[in-house]
Design a protein around this motif. Structure first.
Motif, PDB file in Angstrom:
ATOM      1  N   PHE A  69       0.148 -43.961  -8.074  1.00  0.00           N
ATOM      2  CA  PHE A  69      -0.294 -45.287  -7.608  1.00  0.00           C
ATOM      3  C   PHE A  69      -0.262 -46.305  -8.747  1.00  0.00           C
ATOM      4  CE2 PHE A  69      -4.004 -48.157  -7.542  1.00  0.00           C
ATOM      5  CZ  PHE A  69      -3.639 -48.986  -6.482  1.00  0.00           C
ATOM      6  N   LEU A  70      -0.800 -45.932  -9.897  1.00  0.00           N
ATOM      7  CA  LEU A  70      -0.801 -46.837 -11.047  1.00  0.00           C
ATOM      8  C   LEU A  70       0.622 -47.120 -11.514  1.00  0.00           C
ATOM      9  CD1 LEU A  70      -3.777 -45.361 -13.144  1.00  0.00           C
ATOM     10  CD2 LEU A  70      -3.763 -47.513 -11.853  1.00  0.00           C
ATOM     11  N   ALA A  71       1.450 -46.093 -11.530  1.00  0.00           N
ATOM     12  CA  ALA A  71       2.830 -46.255 -11.986  1.00  0.00           C
ATOM     13  C   ALA A  71       3.619 -47.196 -11.081  1.00  0.00           C
ATOM     14  CB  ALA A  71       3.519 -44.895 -12.053  1.00  0.00           C
ATOM     15  N   GLU A  72       3.307 -47.180  -9.799  1.00  0.00           N
ATOM     16  CA  GLU A  72       4.013 -48.036  -8.840  1.00  0.00           C
ATOM     17  C   GLU A  72       3.492 -49.462  -8.841  1.00  0.00           C
ATOM     18  OE1 GLU A  72       5.155 -44.820  -5.323  1.00  0.00           O
ATOM     19  OE2 GLU A  72       3.257 -45.927  -5.224  1.00  0.00           O
ATOM     20  N   SER A  73       2.204 -49.637  -9.100  1.00  0.00           N
ATOM     21  CA  SER A  73       1.567 -50.935  -8.850  1.00  0.00           C
ATOM     22  C   SER A  73       1.180 -51.738 -10.083  1.00  0.00           C
ATOM     23  CB  SER A  73       0.312 -50.729  -7.992  1.00  0.00           C
ATOM     24  OG  SER A  73      -0.638 -49.917  -8.682  1.00  0.00           O
ATOM     25  N   MET A  74       1.061 -51.108 -11.227  1.00  0.00           N
ATOM     26  CA  MET A  74       0.576 -51.814 -12.411  1.00  0.00           C
ATOM     27  C   MET A  74       1.671 -52.664 -13.052  1.00  0.00           C
ATOM     28  SD  MET A  74      -2.664 -51.413 -13.062  1.00  0.00           S
ATOM     29  CE  MET A  74      -2.915 -51.583 -11.277  1.00  0.00           C
ATOM     30  N   PRO A  75       1.335 -53.901 -13.451  1.00  0.00           N
ATOM     31  CA  PRO A  75       2.300 -54.729 -14.168  1.00  0.00           C
ATOM     32  C   PRO A  75       2.076 -54.730 -15.676  1.00  0.00           C
ATOM     33  CG  PRO A  75       0.540 -56.129 -13.333  1.00  0.00           C
ATOM     34  CD  PRO A  75       0.185 -54.699 -12.965  1.00  0.00           C
ATOM     35  N   PHE A  76       1.135 -53.910 -16.159  1.00  0.00           N
ATOM     36  CA  PHE A  76       0.716 -53.998 -17.562  1.00  0.00           C
ATOM     37  C   PHE A  76       1.475 -52.998 -18.429  1.00  0.00           C
ATOM     38  CE2 PHE A  76      -3.019 -54.654 -14.750  1.00  0.00           C
ATOM     39  CZ  PHE A  76      -3.022 -56.041 -14.809  1.00  0.00           C
ATOM     40  N   PRO A  77       2.191 -53.488 -19.452  1.00  0.00           N
ATOM     41  CA  PRO A  77       2.994 -52.590 -20.295  1.00  0.00           C
ATOM     42  C   PRO A  77       2.187 -51.470 -20.932  1.00  0.00           C
ATOM     43  CG  PRO A  77       3.580 -54.885 -20.717  1.00  0.00           C
ATOM     44  CD  PRO A  77       2.374 -54.901 -19.824  1.00  0.00           C
ATOM     45  N   ASN A  78       0.961 -51.757 -21.365  1.00  0.00           N
ATOM     46  CA  ASN A  78       0.176 -50.706 -22.041  1.00  0.00           C
ATOM     47  C   ASN A  78      -0.118 -49.537 -21.109  1.00  0.00           C
ATOM     48  OD1 ASN A  78      -1.581 -52.526 -20.603  1.00  0.00           O
ATOM     49  ND2 ASN A  78      -3.329 -51.593 -21.619  1.00  0.00           N
ATOM     50  N   VAL A  79      -0.321 -49.835 -19.823  1.00  0.00           N
ATOM     51  CA  VAL A  79      -0.573 -48.772 -18.837  1.00  0.00           C
ATOM     52  C   VAL A  79       0.728 -48.036 -18.510  1.00  0.00           C
ATOM     53  CG1 VAL A  79      -1.460 -48.249 -16.535  1.00  0.00           C
ATOM     54  CG2 VAL A  79      -2.496 -50.091 -17.870  1.00  0.00           C
ATOM     55  N   LEU A  80       1.807 -48.795 -18.299  1.00  0.00           N
ATOM     56  CA  LEU A  80       3.080 -48.198 -17.908  1.00  0.00           C
ATOM     57  C   LEU A  80       3.677 -47.332 -19.014  1.00  0.00           C
ATOM     58  CD1 LEU A  80       4.649 -51.213 -15.981  1.00  0.00           C
ATOM     59  CD2 LEU A  80       3.670 -49.125 -15.013  1.00  0.00           C
ATOM     60  N   VAL A  81       3.472 -47.724 -20.265  1.00  0.00           N
ATOM     61  CA  VAL A  81       3.977 -46.910 -21.381  1.00  0.00           C
ATOM     62  C   VAL A  81       3.333 -45.530 -21.364  1.00  0.00           C
ATOM     63  CG1 VAL A  81       3.913 -46.662 -23.894  1.00  0.00           C
ATOM     64  CG2 VAL A  81       4.670 -48.801 -22.887  1.00  0.00           C
ATOM     65  N   LYS A  82       2.030 -45.487 -21.109  1.00  0.00           N
ATOM     66  CA  LYS A  82       1.337 -44.198 -21.022  1.00  0.00           C
ATOM     67  C   LYS A  82       1.914 -43.358 -19.878  1.00  0.00           C
ATOM     68  CE  LYS A  82      -2.032 -44.371 -24.140  1.00  0.00           C
ATOM     69  NZ  LYS A  82      -2.198 -43.349 -25.196  1.00  0.00           N
ATOM     70  N   LEU A  83       2.083 -43.995 -18.728  1.00  0.00           N
ATOM     71  CA  LEU A  83       2.548 -43.280 -17.544  1.00  0.00           C
ATOM     72  C   LEU A  83       4.011 -42.850 -17.679  1.00  0.00           C
ATOM     73  CD1 LEU A  83       0.810 -45.623 -14.993  1.00  0.00           C
ATOM     74  CD2 LEU A  83       0.254 -43.202 -15.320  1.00  0.00           C
ATOM     75  N   ALA A  84       4.785 -43.582 -18.466  1.00  0.00           N
ATOM     76  CA  ALA A  84       6.199 -43.236 -18.672  1.00  0.00           C
ATOM     77  C   ALA A  84       6.355 -41.934 -19.442  1.00  0.00           C
ATOM     78  CB  ALA A  84       6.912 -44.369 -19.405  1.00  0.00           C
ATOM     79  N   LYS A  85       5.272 -41.468 -20.071  1.00  0.00           N
ATOM     80  CA  LYS A  85       5.299 -40.211 -20.827  1.00  0.00           C
ATOM     81  C   LYS A  85       4.639 -39.078 -20.040  1.00  0.00           C
ATOM     82  CE  LYS A  85       4.922 -42.781 -25.179  1.00  0.00           C
ATOM     83  NZ  LYS A  85       4.057 -43.041 -26.358  1.00  0.00           N
ATOM     84  N   ASP A  86       4.311 -39.341 -18.780  1.00  0.00           N
ATOM     85  CA  ASP A  86       3.607 -38.344 -17.971  1.00  0.00           C
ATOM     86  C   ASP A  86       4.452 -37.073 -17.819  1.00  0.00           C
ATOM     87  OD1 ASP A  86       1.084 -38.606 -15.838  1.00  0.00           O
ATOM     88  OD2 ASP A  86       2.551 -37.077 -15.293  1.00  0.00           O
ATOM     89  N   PRO A  87       3.814 -35.899 -17.873  1.00  0.00           N
ATOM     90  CA  PRO A  87       4.583 -34.655 -17.708  1.00  0.00           C
ATOM     91  C   PRO A  87       5.173 -34.469 -16.310  1.00  0.00           C
ATOM     92  CG  PRO A  87       2.222 -34.196 -17.813  1.00  0.00           C
ATOM     93  CD  PRO A  87       2.398 -35.635 -18.192  1.00  0.00           C
ATOM     94  N   GLN A  88       4.610 -35.183 -15.314  1.00  0.00           N
ATOM     95  CA  GLN A  88       5.105 -35.069 -13.948  1.00  0.00           C
ATOM     96  C   GLN A  88       6.237 -36.079 -13.706  1.00  0.00           C
ATOM     97  OE1 GLN A  88       4.375 -32.932 -11.486  1.00  0.00           O
ATOM     98  NE2 GLN A  88       2.965 -31.803 -12.810  1.00  0.00           N
ATOM     99  N   ALA A  89       7.386 -35.587 -13.277  1.00  0.00           N
ATOM    100  CA  ALA A  89       8.543 -36.461 -13.036  1.00  0.00           C
ATOM    101  C   ALA A  89       8.258 -37.507 -11.966  1.00  0.00           C
ATOM    102  CB  ALA A  89       9.754 -35.620 -12.643  1.00  0.00           C
ATOM    103  N   SER A  90       7.421 -37.179 -10.984  1.00  0.00           N
ATOM    104  CA  SER A  90       7.133 -38.139  -9.906  1.00  0.00           C
ATOM    105  C   SER A  90       6.439 -39.387 -10.441  1.00  0.00           C
ATOM    106  CB  SER A  90       6.276 -37.491  -8.815  1.00  0.00           C
ATOM    107  OG  SER A  90       5.058 -37.003  -9.352  1.00  0.00           O
ATOM    108  N   VAL A  91       5.636 -39.225 -11.484  1.00  0.00           N
ATOM    109  CA  VAL A  91       4.960 -40.368 -12.099  1.00  0.00           C
ATOM    110  C   VAL A  91       5.971 -41.193 -12.883  1.00  0.00           C
ATOM    111  CG1 VAL A  91       3.152 -41.111 -13.692  1.00  0.00           C
ATOM    112  CG2 VAL A  91       2.781 -39.109 -12.232  1.00  0.00           C
ATOM    113  N   ARG A  92       6.802 -40.543 -13.672  1.00  0.00           N
ATOM    114  CA  ARG A  92       7.816 -41.256 -14.446  1.00  0.00           C
ATOM    115  C   ARG A  92       8.802 -41.964 -13.522  1.00  0.00           C
ATOM    116  NH1 ARG A  92       8.182 -36.220 -16.697  1.00  0.00           N
ATOM    117  NH2 ARG A  92      10.467 -36.103 -16.408  1.00  0.00           N
ATOM    118  N   LYS A  93       9.126 -41.336 -12.396  1.00  0.00           N
ATOM    119  CA  LYS A  93      10.028 -41.958 -11.432  1.00  0.00           C
ATOM    120  C   LYS A  93       9.414 -43.237 -10.866  1.00  0.00           C
ATOM    121  CE  LYS A  93      12.385 -41.148  -7.030  1.00  0.00           C
ATOM    122  NZ  LYS A  93      12.601 -40.184  -5.910  1.00  0.00           N
ATOM    123  N   ALA A  94       8.111 -43.209 -10.601  1.00  0.00           N
ATOM    124  CA  ALA A  94       7.426 -44.395 -10.091  1.00  0.00           C
ATOM    125  C   ALA A  94       7.445 -45.516 -11.126  1.00  0.00           C
ATOM    126  CB  ALA A  94       5.992 -44.055  -9.700  1.00  0.00           C
TER     127      ALA A  94
END
Length: 207
Positions: A69-94
């Motif tokens: 949800f955060l990966a799909e909806s957040m516009p904030f780079p600091n949040v997205l950078v964290k999520l871009a390193k998530d071990p789950q591919a579904s999060v990185r895909k979002a």
């Protein structure tokens, strides 16, 4: 709820951040992930909330659906950078499909080890032409990704820079993973460079 809010109001940001970053309380983490953001006019509260979402997004104990949800909806780079390193591919895909991404972050995800993540990143309109070209040249790109890249500057984004988009389509034509259907389509491409690449590719295949 009152006690929790009071504690949060008086707890220093760094302390709350560290607590959430290491929390194993999935319910608390989920609540933070779904909590409506304060009004932007309240700059202090808004900045605090986005900082805490970074901690929540980077905590693997946050439920998967909340991280997506955060990966799909957040516009904030600091949040997205964290999520871009998530071990789950579904999060990185979002993250890869989030059009609020910065182009450098999408570019990073075009190199992701997971094919679905790379596909989503290359389809993101924030992706640079350099990254699109590299995707078209990469032998790790499958036929589905190449089918998409072959439409840039013609069927999709017709107002795209002609030179850059034709470079991408030419690279698709030369990629060993390109499908015969896409190759046939590129045979009638408006760019002579792309048509020449198709001819070269067909000769290599002995067609």
């Amino acid at each position: 709820m009152t006690d929790e809010t009071t504690t949060e109001n008086f707890e220093p940001l760094t302390a709350t951040y560290e607590r959430l970053r290491h929390s194993a309380d999935a319910t608390e983490l989920s609540e933070f992930a779904r909590r409506p953001l304060p009004d932007r006019d309240d700059q202090a509260a808004f900045s605090r909330a986005t900082a805490l979402l970074e901690a929540v997004g980077g905590n693997p104990n946050t439920p998967l659906e909340d991280r997506v949800f955060l990966a799909e909806s957040m516009p904030f780079p600091n949040v997205l950078v964290k999520l871009a390193k998530d071990p789950q591919a579904s999060v990185r895909k979002a993250v890869a499909g989030n059009t609020d991404d910065k182009n450098w972050l999408v570019g990073r995800l075009t190199k992701d080890p997971d094919l679905e993540v790379r596909d989503a990143a290359l389809r993101n309109p924030k992706t640079s032409w350099k990254m699109r070209l590299e995707g078209a040249q990469s032998e790790s790109s499958d036929a589905r990704i190449l089918d998409f890249l072959a439409t840039l500057g013609t069927e999709l984004e017709p107002d795209a820079p002609k030179v850059l988009s034709s470079m991408v389509r030419r690279a698709v034509a030369l990629n060993p993973n390109v499908s015969l259907q896409t190759l046939a389509k590129l045979e009638n491409d408006p760019s002579p460079e792309v048509r020449h690449a198709v001819e070269k590719r067909r000769k290599e295949r002995g067609k």
